[in-house]
Design an enzyme around this catalytic site. Structure first.
Site, PDB file in Angstrom:
ATOM      1  N   ASP A 141       6.283   3.326  -1.644  1.00  0.00           N
ATOM      2  CA  ASP A 141       5.726   4.506  -2.124  1.00  0.00           C
ATOM      3  C   ASP A 141       6.529   5.369  -2.926  1.00  0.00           C
ATOM      4  OD1 ASP A 141       3.627   3.372  -0.786  1.00  0.00           O
ATOM      5  OD2 ASP A 141       4.136   4.517   1.066  1.00  0.00           O
ATOM      6  N   GLU A 183      -5.759   5.012  -4.676  1.00  0.00           N
ATOM      7  CA  GLU A 183      -4.862   5.743  -3.883  1.00  0.00           C
ATOM      8  C   GLU A 183      -3.770   6.085  -4.835  1.00  0.00           C
ATOM      9  OE1 GLU A 183      -3.373   3.506  -0.730  1.00  0.00           O
ATOM     10  OE2 GLU A 183      -2.862   1.707  -1.977  1.00  0.00           O
TER      11      GLU A 183
END
Length: 493
Positions: free
Chosen positions: A14, A174
């Site tokens: 991420d 997301e």
């Protein structure tokens, strides 16, 4: 110059990036590990050096007894007005919060929460206003990328939360990030789930509140149909301009253990893909919308190899990490020796056993360490979570000592091998490659090697264990004190 992906190997998922004071700064997820949110810096986007963490105090983040792959989810790092901000989610407590610092090499603030749900929060600064976005549901119950304006000093919402985009049609929308380039606001996100269908999608608007139109070339970056190919799962990216004005995407991705074996044990790593603005004002990435193993880019710098890890060459506050809420009184860490005092907690427990670990950063490696105990057990583990881990250890057995190899897969916990030792200390070694971990006890002069067994890498993978983390190379102690000396970890790639 030519560089090879990943630019940050190992479990650092991420990635989010910002540019400040002539350097690039990157933040990555840490989940159940402490300290939280790993921080890196770079001069060139290719060579990254970890220098710390954002969440270094237990009161900044609740990790006690959290589930594996819970805790600290995807961060976003941004720089505005001389201050760094890092916003993230504690998925276990369902809180979105941010911390800040004026000195990125120092301590970060206590957390400030934002009353908006979802995960993967991001911040966008413009003209004295601050916009907070996440994926979730808005105040009317509409799902998608949700945005509100906040007071950055308090985290208080200044507007209602509004859904501004519902993605391009892929599942698990997301990782929203908002950028202003020219007259356009670009909203980039991930869809498809952080597995083999992962992709980066794009929309744009001339208003920060939308409406946002989908890029006709979505997804702009994905490796989902690039097969047979080692690099998969490309997604969850952040845009950055380099110092020469060239555009890049830093994203997560993973490497399969073999071209024909869809398993990955190193976790989700950081990949760098060149990007560009197209003639019609959209963004294109890579040579063909995919991430390749290597690229030629402008610059005269060289990509550095993975360093060799010893106690002397590493910093226990940077390179190493712990599970959940460690009791630091149980760790005595010097450049020569690590001493761990183990409680009754084991690696099978959803808790904080005495455990300190490095991320596994390459498939092929050699590791040796002298391990000694007085009571209990101490050893080296290849650890994915409390259900999947292998360990080679020295332990007290009645009035003698033995070296053991234990393999743990799901509910099966099996001592594969146990051999007697002449004393309470042994040199334990692990050799890793794409398919296997090989465990052995080696004499002090290296003249004698006793093989204890082999563990398959495919059982220490996300495809088997589930979750979002990667293999860790850890030292641990249970029910007594263990001493570790001569630690040497060398990668062959």
């Amino acid at each position: 110059m030519k560089y090879t992906n990943p630019v940050i190997p190992g479990f650092y998922p991420d990635p989010s990036v910002c540019f400040a004071n002539g350097k690039y700064y990157l933040a990555a997820s840490t989940f159940q590990y402490f300290p939280g949110v790993a921080l890196f810096e770079s001069d060139d986007l290719v060579n990254w050096e970890q220098f710390g963490y954002a969440l270094t105090r237990p009161e900044q983040v609740m990790l006690k007894n959290i589930n594996s792959s819970g805790g600290v989810f995807a961060p976003t790092i941004r720089y505005n007005g001389g201050r760094f901000y890092m916003v993230t989610t504690n998925d276990t407590t369902h809180e979105n919060f941010y911390v800040y610092t004026d000195d990125i090499y120092g301590e970060w603030s206590d957390p400030i929460t934002v009353d908006q749900g979802g995960i993967d929060p991001s911040l966008y600064f413009e003209d004295g206003r601050v916009y907070f976005m996440s994926n979730g549901s808005d105040d009317e119950g509409k799902g998608g990328v949700v945005q509100c304006e906040i007071d950055i000093a308090t985290g208080k919402k200044l507007t209602a939360s509004k859904c501004i985009w519902q993605g391009s049609g892929g599942r698990y929308l997301e990782s929203p990030h908002l950028y202003k380039i020219g007259e356009w606001y670009y909203l980039m996100a991930a869809e498809g789930g952080t597995e083999y269908g992962h992709m980066i999608t794009l929309s744009r608007s001339k208003s920060v509140w939308g409406p946002f139109e989908n890029c006709p070339s979505n997804p702009i970056l994905t490796n989902r149909n690039k097969a047979p190919y080692i690099i998969q799962g490309i997604g969850h990216g952040d845009l950055v301009f380099d110092k020469s004005g060239n555009l890049f995407i830093l994203s997560l991705g993973f490497r399969q253990i073999h071209m024909w074996m869809p398993y990955h044990n190193l976790g989700r790593e950081v990949f760098l893909t060149p990007a560009r603005l197209t003639d019609d004002g959209w963004i294109a990435a890579g040579l063909d919308g995919t991430t390749d193993e290597s690229y030629e880019i402008a610059g005269d710098f060289a990509q550095k190899p993975i360093k060799e890890y010893t106690f002397a060459s590493t910093d226990p506050g940077i390179d190493w990490c712990y599970l959940r809420t460690p009791d630091m009184a149980d760790y005595t860490l010097t450049k020569e020796k690590y001493t761990l005092r183990g409680s009754s907690l084991t690696l099978d427990d959803v808790d904080s056993p005495t455990f300190i670990a490095l991320r596994q950063r390459g498939f092929c490696f050699e590791l040796c360490c002298d391990v000694g105990v007085t009571d209990g057990e101490g050893g080296i583990t290849i650890y994915m979570d409390e259900n999947e881990h292998y360990e080679i250890a020295v332990r007290k057995a009645a009035d003698s000592y033995e070296a053991i190899l234990r393999l743990n897969i799901g509910g099966i916990k099996h001592i594969q091998t146990a051999i007697p030792l002449e004393g309470s200390k042994a040199r334990l070694c692990i050799e890793g490659d794409n398919l296997f971990y090989k465990f052995a006890v080696v004499s002090g002069d290296g003249s004698e090697r006793r093989e204890l067994g082999v563990g398959s890498t495919k059982y220490i993978t996300s495809e088997v264990s589930g979750g979002f983390t990667g293999a860790m190379i850890g030292l641990y102690a249970v029910n007594g004190e263990a001493e570790f000396e001569g630690f040497a970890l060398k990668y062959m790639e």
